[in-house]
Structure formats: C-alpha cells, structure tokens
Design a protein around this motif. Structure first.
Motif, PDB file in Angstrom:
ATOM      1  N   ALA A 146       0.848  -1.196   0.000  1.00  0.00           N
ATOM      2  CA  ALA A 146       0.000   0.000   0.000  1.00  0.00           C
ATOM      3  C   ALA A 146       0.882   1.245   0.000  1.00  0.00           C
ATOM      4  CB  ALA A 146      -0.909  -0.008   1.224  1.00  0.00           C
ATOM      5  N   ARG A 147       0.396   2.301  -0.624  1.00  0.00           N
ATOM      6  CA  ARG A 147       1.137   3.562  -0.642  1.00  0.00           C
ATOM      7  C   ARG A 147       1.134   4.179   0.751  1.00  0.00           C
ATOM      8  NH1 ARG A 147      -1.233   4.947  -6.131  1.00  0.00           N
ATOM      9  NH2 ARG A 147      -3.016   5.623  -4.960  1.00  0.00           N
ATOM     10  N   THR A 148       2.185   4.891   1.049  1.00  0.00           N
ATOM     11  CA  THR A 148       2.274   5.561   2.341  1.00  0.00           C
ATOM     12  C   THR A 148       1.823   7.000   2.209  1.00  0.00           C
ATOM     13  OG1 THR A 148       4.543   6.285   1.965  1.00  0.00           O
ATOM     14  CG2 THR A 148       4.239   4.116   2.984  1.00  0.00           C
ATOM     15  N   ARG A 149       1.500   7.609   3.338  1.00  0.00           N
ATOM     16  CA  ARG A 149       1.035   8.994   3.383  1.00  0.00           C
ATOM     17  C   ARG A 149       2.081   9.973   2.887  1.00  0.00           C
ATOM     18  NH1 ARG A 149      -3.554  10.709   3.216  1.00  0.00           N
ATOM     19  NH2 ARG A 149      -5.005  10.455   4.869  1.00  0.00           N
ATOM     20  N   SER A 150       3.353   9.617   2.966  1.00  0.00           N
ATOM     21  CA  SER A 150       4.416  10.557   2.636  1.00  0.00           C
ATOM     22  C   SER A 150       4.681  10.673   1.140  1.00  0.00           C
ATOM     23  CB  SER A 150       5.708  10.149   3.356  1.00  0.00           C
ATOM     24  OG  SER A 150       6.111   8.876   2.899  1.00  0.00           O
ATOM     25  N   GLN A 151       3.958   9.946   0.323  1.00  0.00           N
ATOM     26  CA  GLN A 151       4.197  10.009  -1.113  1.00  0.00           C
ATOM     27  C   GLN A 151       3.862  11.387  -1.671  1.00  0.00           C
ATOM     28  OE1 GLN A 151       2.007   6.530  -2.438  1.00  0.00           O
ATOM     29  NE2 GLN A 151       3.943   5.769  -3.233  1.00  0.00           N
ATOM     30  N   THR A 152       4.596  11.767  -2.696  1.00  0.00           N
ATOM     31  CA  THR A 152       4.377  13.050  -3.355  1.00  0.00           C
ATOM     32  C   THR A 152       3.939  12.802  -4.785  1.00  0.00           C
ATOM     33  OG1 THR A 152       6.634  13.194  -4.168  1.00  0.00           O
ATOM     34  CG2 THR A 152       6.222  14.091  -1.960  1.00  0.00           C
ATOM     35  N   SER A 203      -2.344  30.076  -0.393  1.00  0.00           N
ATOM     36  CA  SER A 203      -2.153  28.846  -1.166  1.00  0.00           C
ATOM     37  C   SER A 203      -2.468  29.047  -2.650  1.00  0.00           C
ATOM     38  CB  SER A 203      -3.019  27.710  -0.608  1.00  0.00           C
ATOM     39  OG  SER A 203      -2.565  27.316   0.653  1.00  0.00           O
ATOM     40  N   SER A 204      -2.184  30.240  -3.166  1.00  0.00           N
ATOM     41  CA  SER A 204      -2.413  30.564  -4.582  1.00  0.00           C
ATOM     42  C   SER A 204      -3.852  30.337  -5.014  1.00  0.00           C
ATOM     43  CB  SER A 204      -1.454  29.776  -5.485  1.00  0.00           C
ATOM     44  OG  SER A 204      -0.140  30.176  -5.232  1.00  0.00           O
ATOM     45  N   ARG A 205      -4.781  30.565  -4.101  1.00  0.00           N
ATOM     46  CA  ARG A 205      -6.204  30.517  -4.441  1.00  0.00           C
ATOM     47  C   ARG A 205      -6.687  31.954  -4.570  1.00  0.00           C
ATOM     48  NH1 ARG A 205      -6.595  25.772  -1.054  1.00  0.00           N
ATOM     49  NH2 ARG A 205      -6.860  24.010  -2.451  1.00  0.00           N
ATOM     50  N   PHE A 206      -7.725  32.133  -5.400  1.00  0.00           N
ATOM     51  CA  PHE A 206      -8.158  33.486  -5.703  1.00  0.00           C
ATOM     52  C   PHE A 206      -9.634  33.706  -5.420  1.00  0.00           C
ATOM     53  CE2 PHE A 206      -4.235  33.058  -7.908  1.00  0.00           C
ATOM     54  CZ  PHE A 206      -3.687  34.322  -7.882  1.00  0.00           C
ATOM     55  N   LEU A 207      -9.937  34.957  -5.052  1.00  0.00           N
ATOM     56  CA  LEU A 207     -11.312  35.400  -4.874  1.00  0.00           C
ATOM     57  C   LEU A 207     -11.474  36.738  -5.567  1.00  0.00           C
ATOM     58  CD1 LEU A 207     -11.127  37.821  -2.556  1.00  0.00           C
ATOM     59  CD2 LEU A 207     -11.068  35.888  -1.030  1.00  0.00           C
ATOM     60  N   LEU A 208     -12.711  37.203  -5.650  1.00  0.00           N
ATOM     61  CA  LEU A 208     -12.996  38.522  -6.219  1.00  0.00           C
ATOM     62  C   LEU A 208     -13.284  39.458  -5.061  1.00  0.00           C
ATOM     63  CD1 LEU A 208     -15.241  37.463  -9.228  1.00  0.00           C
ATOM     64  CD2 LEU A 208     -12.941  38.446  -9.345  1.00  0.00           C
ATOM     65  N   PHE A 209     -12.508  40.524  -4.959  1.00  0.00           N
ATOM     66  CA  PHE A 209     -12.642  41.495  -3.890  1.00  0.00           C
ATOM     67  C   PHE A 209     -13.445  42.684  -4.417  1.00  0.00           C
ATOM     68  CE2 PHE A 209     -10.972  45.217  -1.605  1.00  0.00           C
ATOM     69  CZ  PHE A 209     -11.281  44.830  -0.307  1.00  0.00           C
ATOM     70  N   GLU A 261      -4.427  10.197  -1.988  1.00  0.00           N
ATOM     71  CA  GLU A 261      -3.039  10.652  -1.980  1.00  0.00           C
ATOM     72  C   GLU A 261      -2.776  11.762  -3.002  1.00  0.00           C
ATOM     73  OE1 GLU A 261      -1.009   9.587   0.372  1.00  0.00           O
ATOM     74  OE2 GLU A 261      -2.523   8.168   1.070  1.00  0.00           O
ATOM     75  N   VAL A 262      -3.650  11.918  -3.979  1.00  0.00           N
ATOM     76  CA  VAL A 262      -3.468  12.940  -5.010  1.00  0.00           C
ATOM     77  C   VAL A 262      -4.038  14.253  -4.479  1.00  0.00           C
ATOM     78  CG1 VAL A 262      -4.038  13.611  -7.378  1.00  0.00           C
ATOM     79  CG2 VAL A 262      -3.568  11.228  -6.840  1.00  0.00           C
ATOM     80  N   ARG A 263      -3.259  15.317  -4.599  1.00  0.00           N
ATOM     81  CA  ARG A 263      -3.665  16.616  -4.068  1.00  0.00           C
ATOM     82  C   ARG A 263      -4.199  17.516  -5.171  1.00  0.00           C
ATOM     83  NH1 ARG A 263       1.648  18.196  -1.059  1.00  0.00           N
ATOM     84  NH2 ARG A 263       1.231  20.003  -2.350  1.00  0.00           N
ATOM     85  N   SER A 264      -4.979  18.499  -4.779  1.00  0.00           N
ATOM     86  CA  SER A 264      -5.589  19.406  -5.754  1.00  0.00           C
ATOM     87  C   SER A 264      -4.577  20.318  -6.436  1.00  0.00           C
ATOM     88  CB  SER A 264      -6.675  20.251  -5.081  1.00  0.00           C
ATOM     89  OG  SER A 264      -6.118  21.063  -4.066  1.00  0.00           O
ATOM     90  N   ASP A 265      -3.408  20.518  -5.840  1.00  0.00           N
ATOM     91  CA  ASP A 265      -2.406  21.378  -6.478  1.00  0.00           C
ATOM     92  C   ASP A 265      -1.411  20.586  -7.330  1.00  0.00           C
ATOM     93  OD1 ASP A 265      -1.048  20.243  -4.289  1.00  0.00           O
ATOM     94  OD2 ASP A 265       0.208  22.024  -4.013  1.00  0.00           O
ATOM     95  N   PHE A 266      -1.666  19.293  -7.538  1.00  0.00           N
ATOM     96  CA  PHE A 266      -0.856  18.531  -8.478  1.00  0.00           C
ATOM     97  C   PHE A 266      -1.253  18.964  -9.888  1.00  0.00           C
ATOM     98  CE2 PHE A 266       0.001  14.350  -5.941  1.00  0.00           C
ATOM     99  CZ  PHE A 266       0.662  15.072  -4.959  1.00  0.00           C
ATOM    100  N   ASN A 277       4.084  17.915  -8.515  1.00  0.00           N
ATOM    101  CA  ASN A 277       3.712  18.589  -7.275  1.00  0.00           C
ATOM    102  C   ASN A 277       4.118  20.060  -7.339  1.00  0.00           C
ATOM    103  OD1 ASN A 277       3.219  19.401  -4.677  1.00  0.00           O
ATOM    104  ND2 ASN A 277       4.236  17.658  -3.725  1.00  0.00           N
ATOM    105  N   GLN A 278       3.143  20.953  -7.256  1.00  0.00           N
ATOM    106  CA  GLN A 278       3.444  22.386  -7.275  1.00  0.00           C
ATOM    107  C   GLN A 278       3.796  22.920  -5.888  1.00  0.00           C
ATOM    108  OE1 GLN A 278       0.874  24.620 -10.357  1.00  0.00           O
ATOM    109  NE2 GLN A 278      -0.424  22.996  -9.504  1.00  0.00           N
ATOM    110  N   ASN A 279       3.510  22.146  -4.835  1.00  0.00           N
ATOM    111  CA  ASN A 279       3.813  22.530  -3.451  1.00  0.00           C
ATOM    112  C   ASN A 279       3.240  23.896  -3.084  1.00  0.00           C
ATOM    113  OD1 ASN A 279       5.325  20.221  -2.563  1.00  0.00           O
ATOM    114  ND2 ASN A 279       6.937  20.902  -3.958  1.00  0.00           N
ATOM    115  N   LEU A 280       1.979  24.145  -3.426  1.00  0.00           N
ATOM    116  CA  LEU A 280       1.365  25.439  -3.147  1.00  0.00           C
ATOM    117  C   LEU A 280       0.406  25.422  -1.961  1.00  0.00           C
ATOM    118  CD1 LEU A 280       0.686  26.569  -6.818  1.00  0.00           C
ATOM    119  CD2 LEU A 280       2.483  27.371  -5.282  1.00  0.00           C
ATOM    120  N   LEU A 281       0.004  24.260  -1.510  1.00  0.00           N
ATOM    121  CA  LEU A 281      -0.926  24.186  -0.389  1.00  0.00           C
ATOM    122  C   LEU A 281      -0.180  24.422   0.914  1.00  0.00           C
ATOM    123  CD1 LEU A 281      -3.101  21.094  -1.368  1.00  0.00           C
ATOM    124  CD2 LEU A 281      -3.489  23.501  -1.881  1.00  0.00           C
ATOM    125  N   LYS A 282      -0.704  25.330   1.740  1.00  0.00           N
ATOM    126  CA  LYS A 282      -0.047  25.643   3.010  1.00  0.00           C
ATOM    127  C   LYS A 282      -0.164  24.499   4.005  1.00  0.00           C
ATOM    128  CE  LYS A 282      -0.269  30.610   2.712  1.00  0.00           C
ATOM    129  NZ  LYS A 282      -0.746  31.859   3.283  1.00  0.00           N
TER     130      LYS A 282
END
Length: 192
Positions: free
Chosen positions: A3-9, A140-146, A58-63, A18-23
């Motif tokens: 099984a895959r481990t939690r530490s996989q990237t 985390s490089s997410r955007f909103l409208l101000f 294990e797949v992240r949204s910033d991949f 991996n863009q590594n943008l999630l805080k």
C-alpha cells in the motif's frame, strides 16, 4: 503490491507534478470518492464521454498534469455543468486561473452574473468585471474577487463554504471539450 504511504508526493504519480502550493496539505486530503463521482455523472455535470480518474486520497488538488485536470465539486453543487457557459469560460480564459484554484465566492459571482445576463438579455462582458471587482489571492495561490465598493454588486457572495477544499476530482483532459487547452499549473499571481 504494498500500500502507498502517506508521505508520497506527486513524484510517486508519473502523470502528476507537485506544485507545493498548499499551506496545509494534510487538511486538504480529498474526500470526494468514487460514489460522489457516480452521483456527479448521474447529475449530468459532464458529457457522457468524460473519463474520471478513480478516487485516490493521496493525489492533491495542487498537483498539475498534462493528462488530468482538477475540478472542485463546488461549481457543480450550484448547478453548473461542463462545459461552462461562455461568460464563465471567458473569465478563466482571460485570467489564466485554474478551476481548482478558484474559491467558491468567485463561482457564485460568475453564476449570478451569468443568470442576470441571460434573464435580462444584458450585453454584459467579462471585461466589465473590473468595474466592480479585483482579483485577489487568498493564500495557497487561491483566488477570490474582492469588491471595490462598500456595496458589493452581488450580496452574500463571500459566505464561507465548509470543506470545499476537500471535494475535488480529476477528469482526463482529452475526454472533455477544450480540456487539453485548460491550464496545467496554478498561477501564483493573477489579474482580470
């Protein structure tokens, strides 16, 4: 096979980078599973030929990927279907933002403006949006409208959504209309 481990990237997934943008990636582990994907299909959120990647926590949204595009469930929960209406698609074409880095309030503003435009036959263009809103990063490089006015154009658009960051899925780019042209990476700065 072990099984895959939690530490996989993303390096463990050859089609992802991996863009590594999630805080705090541990707080954004995907909870949108295969049953949710089946429900999304039944709703008709995507054309029949769309190919969904099976659930993998294990797949992240910033991949990012040349093969897969990430979508959050939120826009579909408010009634949108892919491909999105021209007005909304134009917003993403002009800004270069990825669907997955766009916060729920942006979707609410865009959907409301699309509905107003359609029901009142207004000649509203996405280029008119900067008269009322500025694009702003919200971590985390997410955007909103101000809103640039004390009285926002769309009321209650800023209300918070619970756990929206954990509800995402991937669709094969070449299985959807214009999928190969959708952004592959998240922007770290954006303008309308």
């Amino acid at each position: 096979m072990a099984a895959r481990t939690r530490s996989q990237t993303a390096d463990s997934f050859p089609t992802f980078h991996n863009q590594n943008l999630l805080k705090e990636p541990s707080k954004e582990v995907c909870s949108f599973d295969n049953a949710d994907i089946v429900a999304l299909r039944a709703f008709g959120a995507f054309p029949a030929g769309a190919i969904f990647r099976p659930f993998d926590r294990e797949v992240r949204s910033d991949f990012c990927s040349d093969e897969w595009v990430c979508f959050f469930a939120y826009p579909f929960s408010i009634g949108l279907r892919y491909p999105f209406p021209a007005f909304i698609s134009c917003f993403f074409e002009l800004t270069g933002l990825s669907f997955s880095q766009t916060m729920p309030m942006v979707w609410r503003v865009l959907v409301t403006l699309e509905q107003i435009k359609a029901s009142h036959m207004l000649n509203l263009c996405i280029e008119d949006l900067p008269m009322a809103y500025r694009l702003r990063s919200h971590g985390s490089s997410r955007f909103l409208l101000f809103s640039i006015s004390k009285d926002p154009l769309i009321l209650k658009a800023t209300k918070n959504e619970d756990k929206w960051r954990r509800k995402f899925f991937f669709v094969k780019r070449d299985s959807i209309d214009k999928g190969v042209d959708l952004p592959k990476r998240w922007l770290t700065s954006g303008r309308i």
